[in-house]
Write an enzyme that holds these catalytic residues in place. Structure first.
Site, mmCIF file in Angstrom:
data_model
loop_
_atom_site.group_PDB
_atom_site.id
_atom_site.type_symbol
_atom_site.label_atom_id
_atom_site.label_comp_id
_atom_site.label_asym_id
_atom_site.label_seq_id
_atom_site.Cartn_x
_atom_site.Cartn_y
_atom_site.Cartn_z
ATOM 1 N N SER A 113 0.795 -1.221 0.000
ATOM 2 C CA SER A 113 0.000 0.000 0.000
ATOM 3 C C SER A 113 0.832 1.280 0.000
ATOM 4 C CB SER A 113 -0.949 -0.029 1.193
ATOM 5 O OG SER A 113 -1.846 1.022 1.086
ATOM 6 N N HIS A 114 0.676 2.087 1.048
ATOM 7 C CA HIS A 114 1.333 3.387 1.108
ATOM 8 C C HIS A 114 2.771 3.277 1.593
ATOM 9 C CE1 HIS A 114 -0.343 2.208 4.884
ATOM 10 N NE2 HIS A 114 0.525 2.980 5.506
ATOM 11 N N ASP A 277 -2.390 6.620 -3.377
ATOM 12 C CA ASP A 277 -1.238 5.950 -2.764
ATOM 13 C C ASP A 277 -0.679 4.833 -3.640
ATOM 14 O OD1 ASP A 277 -3.315 4.151 -2.469
ATOM 15 O OD2 ASP A 277 -2.524 3.347 -0.588
ATOM 16 N N ASP A 279 -1.083 1.615 -3.953
ATOM 17 C CA ASP A 279 -1.966 0.647 -4.620
ATOM 18 C C ASP A 279 -3.307 1.242 -5.022
ATOM 19 O OD1 ASP A 279 -2.687 0.856 -1.938
ATOM 20 O OD2 ASP A 279 -3.526 -1.161 -1.884
ATOM 21 N N ASP A 281 -5.794 2.792 -3.345
ATOM 22 C CA ASP A 281 -7.043 2.789 -2.576
ATOM 23 C C ASP A 281 -7.198 4.010 -1.677
ATOM 24 O OD1 ASP A 281 -5.137 1.972 -0.770
ATOM 25 O OD2 ASP A 281 -6.089 0.045 -0.284
ATOM 26 N N ARG A 282 -6.103 4.717 -1.414
ATOM 27 C CA ARG A 282 -6.213 5.918 -0.575
ATOM 28 C C ARG A 282 -6.352 7.170 -1.430
ATOM 29 N NH1 ARG A 282 -2.431 5.601 4.682
ATOM 30 N NH2 ARG A 282 -2.977 3.496 5.267
ATOM 31 N N LYS A 376 -11.434 0.282 -0.256
ATOM 32 C CA LYS A 376 -11.494 1.729 -0.424
ATOM 33 C C LYS A 376 -10.954 2.061 -1.801
ATOM 34 C CE LYS A 376 -7.332 2.442 2.403
ATOM 35 N NZ LYS A 376 -7.027 1.154 3.022
HETATM 36 C C1 G16 Z 1 -4.780 -0.252 5.681
HETATM 37 C C2 G16 Z 1 -6.180 -0.687 5.930
HETATM 38 C C3 G16 Z 1 -6.979 0.466 6.463
HETATM 39 C C4 G16 Z 1 -6.317 1.075 7.669
HETATM 40 C C5 G16 Z 1 -4.895 1.445 7.333
HETATM 41 C C6 G16 Z 1 -4.096 1.949 8.517
HETATM 42 O O1 G16 Z 1 -4.754 0.675 4.655
HETATM 43 O O2 G16 Z 1 -6.790 -1.161 4.772
HETATM 44 O O3 G16 Z 1 -8.246 -0.006 6.778
HETATM 45 O O4 G16 Z 1 -7.007 2.207 8.082
HETATM 46 O O5 G16 Z 1 -4.227 0.320 6.822
HETATM 47 O O6 G16 Z 1 -3.886 0.925 9.392
HETATM 48 P P1 G16 Z 1 -2.916 1.065 10.615
HETATM 49 O O7 G16 Z 1 -3.406 2.271 11.370
HETATM 50 O O8 G16 Z 1 -3.097 -0.218 11.371
HETATM 51 O O9 G16 Z 1 -1.530 1.293 10.093
HETATM 52 P P2 G16 Z 1 -3.758 0.505 3.434
HETATM 53 O O10 G16 Z 1 -4.040 1.665 2.549
HETATM 54 O O11 G16 Z 1 -2.396 0.509 4.062
HETATM 55 O O12 G16 Z 1 -4.110 -0.817 2.847
#
Ligand code: G16
Length: 543
Positions: A113-114, A277, A279, A281-282, A376
């Site tokens: 992801s990010h 981000d 991937d 989704d953000r 998302k």
């Molecule tokens: C993931 C989850 C999200 C979550 C985020 C942050 O996002 O899909 O639901 O809000 O991580 O999680 P944490 O606070 O545990 O780091 P992504 O965009 O990283 O897949």
């Protein structure tokens, strides 16, 4: 067909976090590491024999190699077919869409992801269910159990599959269908939104800057925003995905998307700015001179979604993760909508969406989405904003002013302390946990603590319970502080402190967020001893 059985042994720490298994890329590249986890996924879903899966990733370093391993293990497991995005690429929402649209048995998304990418950065793997959403805890628990007892895995002996050419080929008895990663997703967006209205907006001279942050949304945003909707060429910047995201940190927030922030806050800024981000989704939304926090964006979208054709009939209900600000709750209360509070992690929205209880949901961590997929969706949020702006004729700042005038303002910020010593972070949380009871009714720097507890969630659809989901302290008057340790970091612990204060006084609405939260920020430290335990004097990131 030649299947090799490889002897292996359990590897420590293969436990999915908030969203799949994320580790340093070099950890994933160790012998058997990826293979053990993929074998555990097959185990957790009852094997892949006869199944059809989707496969794609955000293009980060090791994406291409991992795809070949996963394909060979799917073939060895007897999968009927794997649908792969060309070049092994798929954004997370596009993968979710393909899984649903093609009625498959689920899919594997390769992404951290990010988190940054590269040989010394992060890699990740997650499994999404046939509904297109991330595997729930019950399934990830089975994965963990399987990683702890594994003794061998099976892999097909073959040359690399050609993933650069569209069309169907084979690996043993398994079919591999390589598809355009963008086409189906773009068609879905066209069904949801008033593309003509957005086209007219661009024809009127409306200017946009979309920062794809060298990540996967580049091709999607270019195809949809520029080629289909007529945004001027060059509106999408950093549009070519790169294995290390151009050496950057593909997280759309004011720190990591600083270039975009500078442009949007400067002279001659475009009308609308957005970033996505690693991937896809953000999202981050920013108007000319006006940053929109993720919680506010969620509330504005919920209040105005009916403007878009897909949501014209109204929303069934809405949901937010617990640490997300309660701006959404105010919209729900006024509009008579059910509003659910779930733990952090998109997977918790899945049941509510499948059960038809909610249409729209989101999180403070730059995530918003709806029942169109089960992830998302960054570009979706951008298009919904554009649809709303196109139909209302308002600027982003006007949208925010009108929103606060109607609903009041929830000032909100998340403070992250990254790569903190894990033991110290856990000690801080443990100490606070034991003191929560004593806090209730006490005065903290002039504010009375109304409630303090550790959040647990009872899923209203399947009755499952998730415990240990964050410590929350709520004050009389509506302020709130939440403490959580991130489940997506890969180094030490990341402490997240979520700070909220509410105001119904229009004279305060234009205040700077950090100024408005000054007292609450001081209380957050006083209550938990953040400085003392982390040894830090300031957070690394403020959203
Ligand atoms: C993931 C989850 C999200 C979550 C985020 C942050 O996002 O899909 O639901 O809000 O991580 O999680 P944490 O606070 O545990 O780091 P992504 O965009 O990283 O897949």
């Amino acid at each position: 067909m030649s299947v090799i059985t490889v002897k292996t042994a359990p590897i420590e720490g293969q436990k999915p976090g908030t969203s799949g298994l994320r580790k340093k890329t070099r950890v994933f590249m160790q012998p058997h590491y990826l293979e053990n986890f993929v074998a555990a996924i097959w185990d957790a879903i009852g094997g892949v024999a006869g199944k059809t899966l989707v496969l794609g990733g955000d293009g980060r370093y090791f994406n291409d190699r991992a795809a070949q391993v996963i394909l060979r293990m799917a073939a060895a497991g007897g999968a009927a077919k794997v649908i792969v995005g060309q070049g092994a690429l798929l954004s997370t929402p596009a993968a979710s869409n393909l899984i649903r649209q093609r009625a498959t048995d689920g899919g594997i998304i390769m992404s951290a992801s990010h988190n940054p990418g590269g040989p010394d950065e992060d890699f990740g793997v997650k499994f999404n269910m046939p509904n297109g959403g991330p595997a729930p805890e019950e399934v990830t628990n089975r994965m963990v159990a399987a990683t702890q007892s594994i003794s061998e895995y099976r892999i097909y002996e073959a040359q690399d599959a050609d993933l650069s050419t569209l069309g169907t080929s084979g690996m043993g008895d398994m079919k591999i269908e390589v598809v355009d990663p963008v086409a189906d997703y773009a068609a879905l967006m066209e069904k949801l939104f008033d593309f003509d209205a957005i086209r007219t907006l661009f024809q009127s001279g409306f200017r946009l800057r979309f920062d794809a942050m060298h990540a996967i949304t580049g091709p999607y945003a270019t195809a949809i925003l520029e080629d289909t909707l007529g945004a001027p060429k060059g509106s999408v910047v950093n549009a070519t995905p790169s294995p290390d995201f151009g050496g950057g940190h593909p997280d759309p927030n004011p720190i990591w998307a600083k270039d975009l922030m500078d442009v949007m806050m400067g002279d001659g800024a475009p009308d609308f700015g957005a970033a996505s981000d690693g991937d896809g989704d953000r999202n981050m939304i920013v108007g000319r001179g006006c940053y929109v926090g993720a919680s506010d964006s969620l509330a504005v979208l919920a209040a105005n979604a009916r403007i878009a054709p897909a949501y014209a009939a109204g929303l069934k209900g809405v949901a937010r993760s617990m640490p997300t600000s309660r701006a959404l709750d105010r919209v729900a209360a006024r509009r008579g909508l059910d509003c659910y509070e779930t733990p952090t992690g998109w997977k918790f929205f899945g049941n509510l969406l499948d059960d038809g209880r909610i249409t729209l949901c989101g999180e403070e961590s730059a995530g918003t989405g709806s029942d169109h997929v089960r992830e998302k969706d960054g570009l979706w949020a951008v298009l919904l904003w554009l649809n709303i702006l196109a139909k209302t004729g308002k600027s982003v700042q006007e949208m925010m002013n009108d929103h606060w005038a109607e609903f009041g303002r929830n000032f909100y910020s998340r403070h992250d302390y990254e790569a903190v010593d894990a033991e110290k972070a856990n000690t801080m949380m443990d100490r606070l946990r034991t003191r929560l009871g004593d806090l209730v009714g006490s005065d903290v720097m002039g504010a009375t603590v109304e409630s303090a507890d550790e959040f647990a969630y009872d899923d209203p659809v399947d009755g499952s319970r998730a415990t240990g989901q964050g410590l929350r302290v709520a004050f009389a008057g509506g302020g709130r502080i939440v403490y959580r340790l991130s489940g997506t970091g890969t180094v030490g612990a990341t402490l997240r402190v979520y700070i909220e204060e509410v105001s119904d006084d229009p004279a305060t609405f234009t205040m700077d967020t950090q100024d408005a939260l000054k007292d609450m920020i001081a209380r957050a430290d006083q209550i938990a001893g953040i400085r003392e335990f982390t040894g830090r004097t300031a957070p690394d990131v403020r959203t």
